[in-house]
Design a protein around this motif. Structure first.
Motif, PDB file in Angstrom:
ATOM      1  N   GLU A 121       0.811  -1.211   0.000  1.00  0.00           N
ATOM      2  CA  GLU A 121       0.000   0.000   0.000  1.00  0.00           C
ATOM      3  C   GLU A 121       0.845   1.263   0.000  1.00  0.00           C
ATOM      4  N   ALA A 130      -8.292  10.024   1.989  1.00  0.00           N
ATOM      5  CA  ALA A 130      -9.372   9.091   1.685  1.00  0.00           C
ATOM      6  C   ALA A 130     -10.414   9.051   2.789  1.00  0.00           C
ATOM      7  N   TRP A 158      -4.097   4.854  -7.202  1.00  0.00           N
ATOM      8  CA  TRP A 158      -5.126   5.177  -6.198  1.00  0.00           C
ATOM      9  C   TRP A 158      -5.530   6.636  -6.397  1.00  0.00           C
ATOM     10  N   VAL A 189      -8.024   9.988  -5.475  1.00  0.00           N
ATOM     11  CA  VAL A 189      -8.774  10.588  -4.381  1.00  0.00           C
ATOM     12  C   VAL A 189      -9.185  12.010  -4.762  1.00  0.00           C
ATOM     13  N   CYS A 206     -12.970   7.892  -3.557  1.00  0.00           N
ATOM     14  CA  CYS A 206     -11.609   7.354  -3.667  1.00  0.00           C
ATOM     15  C   CYS A 206     -11.704   5.884  -4.049  1.00  0.00           C
ATOM     16  N   SER A 207     -10.792   5.438  -4.911  1.00  0.00           N
ATOM     17  CA  SER A 207     -10.763   4.038  -5.323  1.00  0.00           C
ATOM     18  C   SER A 207      -9.556   3.819  -6.220  1.00  0.00           C
ATOM     19  N   PRO A 246      -2.542   3.328  -1.551  1.00  0.00           N
ATOM     20  CA  PRO A 246      -3.454   4.000  -0.608  1.00  0.00           C
ATOM     21  C   PRO A 246      -2.791   4.607   0.617  1.00  0.00           C
ATOM     22  N   GLN A 247      -1.554   4.225   0.962  1.00  0.00           N
ATOM     23  CA  GLN A 247      -0.911   4.747   2.165  1.00  0.00           C
ATOM     24  C   GLN A 247       0.235   5.720   1.852  1.00  0.00           C
ATOM     25  N   ALA A 304      -2.301   9.918   1.485  1.00  0.00           N
ATOM     26  CA  ALA A 304      -3.435   9.290   0.804  1.00  0.00           C
ATOM     27  C   ALA A 304      -4.477   8.780   1.779  1.00  0.00           C
ATOM     28  N   SER A 305      -4.045   8.127   2.878  1.00  0.00           N
ATOM     29  CA  SER A 305      -5.006   7.538   3.818  1.00  0.00           C
ATOM     30  C   SER A 305      -5.828   8.617   4.515  1.00  0.00           C
TER      31      SER A 305
END
Length: 599
Positions: free
Chosen positions: A368, A454, A478, A480, A460-461, A495-496, A450-451
């Motif tokens: 991630e 989100a 990813w 957002v 977000c996806s 995502p992270q 990102a986290s």
């Protein structure tokens, strides 16, 4: 009526053989060892088996022969009520056995650990064929369950017996006597059922975990999937929840059946989509349920167990403090209480400065993250490899985690930590060890984690994307759109990631489905175009494609996204429906984004 009477005889015969096994095999062998070699006290054996000798003699010499004789002469004397009425008062002797049962179980557990000869005799006897692969504790449950079985059979017998039958009155009187004796056993039976479940789990674990205790209660058990911190792959595990602990078990092969070895004891969990977090002082686990219902059941069971455990501890603490006050605390003197160390299920997996190093962090999965979460340099397989900070759980590069600090949750052993955690744990400023803290640098416009984005996002996806004329194929990333910047699209590698790869101001973009001339091979595709720039996207499904196109179209026109507000607040405003879009010109935001695009 004959069949019920015959069933009583057959079950009584089997029951007497169980009593023989307890009294004449287990008890006798242990007493012989205690008397001849003094390996353990005789009082221990008497304490375990209580009055089992009297119970065995009663059934073997009186009740069973009487039933056998009556069934042989059934044609001339078809009744059993008179026998049971005559012998039922002797069933009161079960009260002593039932009352002593908890202590018996405790003595067995203690001396199985304390005395090797005791353990050897018990295990050797359990391996005999007549034991049926059952433990001593299983066989000791039989007398506790016997009286309620008499009651059930006698109720069925009375139900089938005509009211004018000569045996009806005696059978009714027998039932009353047996029901009185059964009252003393019913409460114990509920305890025994819990004990039976504990014994089943004890055997499942191969006897490696000391869980057979009258105070323990099995709450829930079942298979679960554990997510790997490195690549997010799933591994089959088994969770067993008790009233005071959660056992996290790993399958291991045995010669007979499948057993489980205990790896970890944890006490908390946190909910995320189809997964939940079990966070303990020494380790944190991310687990995945097979369904949303299964996930909800686990979380509710763990939450309820933790609440009950907290209430028990709090009650005990108040009681202890009260006793201490009565005995030794002078008037008006303060009483100090130790802080509770129990965890509560729910919330986010974050660690405060106070807990840093004292509790195992929640590691972020390596797949991630594509950038170091400290220096924001991209990872690669050779010169910039991924490492976990053992204090905060962030994924960082080797240079940002070349420090060692002692962590309380790992028995004060030294562990690899990142530069920021090293500064907090050791008290040395990052600049003094040759690295500057992330807070000392000028933040880039792309430095939006990102986290965090989100968590408060419009949408977000993961999407596949490709730029027209860019010379590159489809790439997964990813995406957002944050709530506080609803007209900007951020592109992250994972995502992270703590830094976006790219940001796209959306004002002026037009959204459309691809044309035949675009020659796109992926399904659920769409595109956004402005001037000479065209970006293609591909979603995982039609619904996700529709949502992205709707939100991007609004952003392209400079409109705010639909507000999903609580129903209570919406009903208080007249003429306003839930989720109705409210287009507004954001002149200041327009100017800012246009300036950013120009720069």
């Amino acid at each position: 009526v004959f069949n019920i009477a015959n069933e009583l005889l057959l079950t009584e015969t089997a029951y007497v053989s169980k009593l023989h096994l307890l009294d004449q095999v287990f008890c006798l062998r242990l007493l012989e060892e205690a008397r001849s070699r003094s390996s353990f006290p005789c009082d221990v054996v008497h304490g375990i088996f209580s009055n089992i000798c009297s119970i065995y003699c009663f059934h073997q010499q009186f009740l069973l022969p009487a039933l056998q004789k009556r069934m042989e002469e059934w044609n001339s004397n078809p009744r059993i009520g008179d026998i049971l009425q005559k012998l039922a008062p002797f069933l009161k002797m079960y009260g002593e056995y039932v009352k002593n049962f908890d202590r018996s179980m405790e003595l067995v557990n203690v001396w199985m650990e304390r005395s090797a000869p005791f353990k050897a005799i018990v295990q050797e006897t359990q391996r005999e064929e007549r034991c049926g692969n059952l433990t001593l504790q299983h066989h000791m449950l039989e007398p506790v369950q016997r009286i309620p079985r008499y009651e059930l059979l006698l109720k069925d017998y009375l139900h089938r017996l005509p009211e004018d039958d000569q045996d009806h009155r005696d059978a009714q009187k027998s039932l009353e006597l047996i029901a009185t004796a059964a009252e003393h056993s019913n409460a114990a039976i509920r305890k025994m059922e819990r004990m039976r479940k504990l014994l089943k789990v004890y055997e499942l674990l191969g006897g490696e975990e000391d869980i057979v205790n009258p105070t323990n209660e099995l709450i829930k058990e079942g298979h679960i999937l554990k997510l790997s911190n490195k690549n997010g792959s799933t591994q089959d595990r088994y969770l067993i929840l008790f009233n005071d602990r959660l056992l996290y078990c790993v399958p291991k092969l045995r010669l007979i059946g499948q057993k489980y070895g205990v790896r970890l004891k944890e006490t908390s969990s946190v909910a995320v989509p189809r997964t939940f977090l079990v966070s303990g002082k020494q380790r944190s686990l991310e687990l995945q349920a097979r369904t949303e219902v299964e996930k909800r059941d686990w979380i509710q069971a763990i939450q309820a167990t933790i609440q009950r455990h907290e209430q028990t501890v709090e009650s005990f603490r108040h009681l202890t403090c009260s006793l201490r006050d009565d005995e030794s605390t002078p008037p008006h003197s303060p009483v100090r209480h130790a802080p509770s160390q129990l965890l509560v299920v729910g919330g986010s997996a974050s660690h405060s400065c106070v807990e840093l190093g004292k509790r195992a962090p929640t590691p972020i999965r390596e797949k991630e993250v594509t950038l170091c979460m400290k220096c924001q340099e991209p990872f690669n397989a050779i010169t910039k490899r991924r490492h976990h900070c053992k204090a905060c759980g962030h994924v960082v590069c080797g240079k940002c985690s070349e420090f060692r600090a002692r962590l309380s949750y790992d028995n004060n052993r030294t562990n690899r930590v990142c530069v920021d955690c090293y500064a907090m744990l050791v008290g040395v400023c990052p600049s003094q060890v040759g690295l500057s803290s992330s807070s000392q640098r000028r933040r880039s416009i792309l430095e939006k984690q990102a986290s965090l984005a989100a968590e408060n996002s419009v949408i977000c996806s993961f999407l596949y994307h490709m730029e027209k004329g860019g010379g590159r194929g489809w790439t997964k990333a990813w995406f957002v759109i944050p709530e506080n910047e609803p007209l900007v699209l951020y592109v992250y590698g994972a995502p992270q990631d703590v830094k976006a790869q790219r940001s796209v101001p959306l004002i002026g973009f037009e959204v459309a489905l691809p044309e035949s001339c675009d020659r796109l091979e992926r399904r659920h595709a769409f595109k956004i175009s402005q001037s000479h720039l065209t970006l293609y996207f591909s979603a995982e499904g039609e619904e996700l494609q529709r949502r992205w196109m709707d939100i991007l179209s609004r952003a392209g026109r400079g409109e705010e996204p639909p507000l999903h507000r609580p129903i209570v607040e919406s009903l208080e405003e007249e003429g306003e429906e839930l989720g109705t879009p409210r287009p507004q010109a954001q002149s200041l935001l327009f100017l800012t984004l246009l300036l950013r695009k120009t720069l």
